[in-house]
Design a protein around this motif. Structure first.
Motif, mmCIF file in Angstrom:
data_model
loop_
_atom_site.group_PDB
_atom_site.id
_atom_site.type_symbol
_atom_site.label_atom_id
_atom_site.label_comp_id
_atom_site.label_asym_id
_atom_site.label_seq_id
_atom_site.Cartn_x
_atom_site.Cartn_y
_atom_site.Cartn_z
ATOM 1 N N TYR A 106 -0.818 33.259 15.524
ATOM 2 C CA TYR A 106 -0.833 34.520 16.273
ATOM 3 C C TYR A 106 -1.584 34.346 17.590
ATOM 4 C CZ TYR A 106 -1.172 39.628 16.840
ATOM 5 O OH TYR A 106 -1.073 40.914 17.301
ATOM 6 N N ASP A 107 -2.755 33.719 17.514
ATOM 7 C CA ASP A 107 -3.557 33.489 18.723
ATOM 8 C C ASP A 107 -2.857 32.542 19.683
ATOM 9 O OD1 ASP A 107 -5.474 35.144 17.671
ATOM 10 O OD2 ASP A 107 -6.759 33.520 16.935
ATOM 11 N N ASN A 108 -2.200 31.522 19.140
ATOM 12 C CA ASN A 108 -1.486 30.561 19.991
ATOM 13 C C ASN A 108 -0.324 31.220 20.724
ATOM 14 O OD1 ASN A 108 -3.172 28.444 19.338
ATOM 15 N ND2 ASN A 108 -1.843 27.630 17.726
ATOM 16 N N ILE A 109 0.338 32.161 20.048
ATOM 17 C CA ILE A 109 1.445 32.866 20.700
ATOM 18 C C ILE A 109 0.918 33.703 21.859
ATOM 19 C CG2 ILE A 109 3.187 34.667 20.413
ATOM 20 C CD1 ILE A 109 3.626 33.683 17.570
ATOM 21 N N ARG B 291 12.077 36.261 7.887
ATOM 22 C CA ARG B 291 10.804 36.687 8.463
ATOM 23 C C ARG B 291 9.717 35.668 8.152
ATOM 24 N NH1 ARG B 291 10.466 42.198 9.886
ATOM 25 N NH2 ARG B 291 12.426 43.272 9.545
ATOM 26 N N THR B 292 8.722 35.583 9.018
ATOM 27 C CA THR B 292 7.606 34.662 8.835
ATOM 28 C C THR B 292 6.298 35.426 8.953
ATOM 29 O OG1 THR B 292 8.832 32.795 9.773
ATOM 30 C CG2 THR B 292 6.436 32.617 9.747
ATOM 31 N N ALA B 293 5.407 35.213 7.992
ATOM 32 C CA ALA B 293 4.070 35.791 8.072
ATOM 33 C C ALA B 293 3.218 34.863 8.936
ATOM 34 C CB ALA B 293 3.467 35.929 6.678
ATOM 35 N N LEU C 136 8.183 37.231 19.575
ATOM 36 C CA LEU C 136 8.571 35.832 19.452
ATOM 37 C C LEU C 136 8.952 35.498 18.013
ATOM 38 C CD1 LEU C 136 8.961 33.024 20.594
ATOM 39 C CD2 LEU C 136 6.527 32.591 20.233
ATOM 40 N N GLU C 137 8.178 35.986 17.046
ATOM 41 C CA GLU C 137 8.508 35.733 15.636
ATOM 42 C C GLU C 137 9.875 36.304 15.312
ATOM 43 O OE1 GLU C 137 9.242 36.505 11.621
ATOM 44 O OE2 GLU C 137 8.604 38.166 12.923
ATOM 45 N N ARG D 298 7.478 44.916 23.157
ATOM 46 C CA ARG D 298 6.937 44.687 21.811
ATOM 47 C C ARG D 298 5.782 43.710 21.932
ATOM 48 N NH1 ARG D 298 10.973 42.719 16.941
ATOM 49 N NH2 ARG D 298 9.564 43.008 15.161
ATOM 50 N N HIS D 299 4.823 43.783 21.007
ATOM 51 C CA HIS D 299 3.729 42.823 21.070
ATOM 52 C C HIS D 299 4.313 41.405 21.080
ATOM 53 C CE1 HIS D 299 0.294 40.343 19.997
ATOM 54 N NE2 HIS D 299 -0.482 41.347 20.360
ATOM 55 N N PRO D 300 3.865 40.544 22.008
ATOM 56 C CA PRO D 300 4.480 39.219 22.174
ATOM 57 C C PRO D 300 4.524 38.368 20.903
ATOM 58 C CG PRO D 300 3.105 39.712 24.051
ATOM 59 C CD PRO D 300 2.875 40.821 23.063
ATOM 60 N N ALA D 301 3.519 38.477 20.031
ATOM 61 C CA ALA D 301 3.548 37.688 18.790
ATOM 62 C C ALA D 301 4.686 38.159 17.890
ATOM 63 C CB ALA D 301 2.206 37.796 18.061
ATOM 64 N N ALA D 302 4.826 39.479 17.740
ATOM 65 C CA ALA D 302 5.905 40.026 16.917
ATOM 66 C C ALA D 302 7.263 39.767 17.550
ATOM 67 C CB ALA D 302 5.694 41.527 16.718
#
Length: 423
Positions: A302-305, A294-296, A179-180, A173-177
């Motif tokens: 997003y960039d930091n993740i 959930r967190t928006a 981790l969230e 899965r995309h790493p940002a999604a």
């Protein structure tokens, strides 16, 4: 030499020589301890020689990841596609893995597959690489298991010993999604010290290195979780050559990596690979969080993740590219099959599900089946955790308790130690 002969011989050594033996032995221990301490606490990463050789070759300019075209050529021709395959699925955390677990467990139960089961819980010990002895009853089922699908860290040789001649699958899965999702699903924000209504995800990503020390995350890692589940140890996360070498290795070990953002497309490819019917890949999402958890993500977070999980980003980018290149190989046939599958999935959902509610206070959204739902609908929404626990209890009752096995192992170990010191 007999142990009593050794003991008898020692007093015959002169006092002078015994002192030198003790001195040299003590010095050797001190030197070894110093070297061990230095390698553990210095900034130099000690890498096995075989890995160092591969990394040196790649860092001299060779491409780290295997050419995608070579990966695509490894699939069997359609005419040679064998059915009823053995499967090892690497259940990567929060990457549509519970949904995949449902699909593959249903595949196994319908075909009476022997499932490799964890000894204690509904997952293997994923803090360390998989070992064959983690599987319940390995001595009884040696090489006879046909399915391994619960959380476990990839270690191909040991998994091959449990499930022979298997197709290897994983999902990303995309790493940002990812981790969230993990952060919210496991409620990691509750561990953070924050002010007022600060968003816990934003707080964590403002200084993830610092805030990671406040979280006791027993369910995995908050950094590069996906490549960790696939076998890379944390000390190599910042070593670009080690990461690229790992991705190349995974390209050779895994037959198909599904992408959760394109799960339908991925499952159609899995259908081709395993010679399945459309009904075999039908699903209703499992372990989906409610909106309350959930967190928006802001663009900054997003960039930091992406930076924090750089190794996962390289991993995801490679296999996402591979997915679409493989899809392109099937041309119009894939487009037709994908539409057929989506239509069938929509009809099945309408037939089975009475309603879903994502706006609940509890962690997971609610799914309710229709009153007269068929057995197939019930199978689609089967909770795999109690099913795995029930299967494990059945194995234990049939072949003896785990405690009995532990006691047997202790007795054997004691007998071997006695033999070693008395012969």
């Amino acid at each position: 030499m007999k142990l009593h002969n050794v003991i008898y011989f020692i007093p015959k050594i002169s006092m002078f020589r015994r002192r030198y033996i003790v001195l040299y032995s003590f010095t050797g221990v001190l030197i070894f301890s110093a070297i061990l301490n230095w390698t553990q606490h210095s900034n130099i990463i000690v890498v096995p020689d075989s890995v160092q050789h591969v990394q040196r070759q790649m860092c001299r300019g060779n491409k780290a990841t295997k050419r995608v075209e070579e990966e695509l050529s490894r699939w069997p021709d359609k005419d040679e596609c064998p059915s009823n395959r053995n499967i090892v699925y690497i259940k990567v955390h929060k990457a549509a893995s519970s949904t995949m677990n449902q699909i593959l467990l249903r595949y196994g139960l319908e075909r009476n597959k022997i499932v490799a089961l964890p000894k204690w819980w509904h997952y293997f010990d994923f803090s360390k690489h998989f070992h064959r002895n983690m599987a319940l009853g390995y001595e009884k089922f040696r090489g006879k298991s046909e399915l391994l699908i619960n959380h476990a860290r990839l270690h191909r040789p040991e998994m091959d010993a449990v499930v022979e001649n298997a197709v290897y699958l994983a999902s990303l899965r995309h790493p940002a999604a990812q981790l969230e999702s993990a952060f919210g699903f496991f409620d990691q924000g509750s561990y953070l010290k924050k002010n007022g209504d600060q968003d816990p995800m934003e707080v964590f990503m403002s200084d993830p290195g610092y805030y990671s020390t406040q979280i006791n995350f027993k369910d995995g890692s908050l950094r590069n979780q996906q490549i960790f589940d696939l076998g890379l140890d944390p000390e190599y996360f910042d070593d670009l050559c080690a990461v690229e070498w790992k991705i190349q290795s995974l390209s050779e070990q895994l037959d198909l990596v599904l992408i959760s953002e394109y799960l339908d497309e991925s499952l159609v490819l899995m259908k081709y690979l395993l010679c399945l019917d459309f009904k075999d890949i039908l699903y209703i999402y499992a372990n989906v969080r409610s909106n309350k958890h959930r967190t928006a993500l802001s663009k900054t977070t997003y960039d930091n993740i992406e930076k924090w999980n750089a190794a996962d980003m390289l991993l995801y980018s490679h296999f996402n590219r591979t997915l679409w290149m493989r899809i392109a190989q099937f041309g119009e046939q894939f487009t037709t099959d994908l539409k057929t599958f989506k239509d069938l999935k929509a009809n099945t959902t309408n037939e089975c599900i009475a309603y879903t509610d994502r706006n609940v206070d509890q962690r997971l959204w609610k799914i309710r089946l229709k009153h007269h739902a068929t057995q197939f609908c019930k199978n689609l929404t089967r909770n795999t955790v109690p099913t795995i626990k029930s299967m494990r209890s059945e194995v234990i009752s049939k072949y003896g308790t785990i405690l009995d096995k532990v006691i047997d192992n202790v007795i054997v170990f004691g007998e071997n130690m006695v033999k070693r010191w008395t012969t």
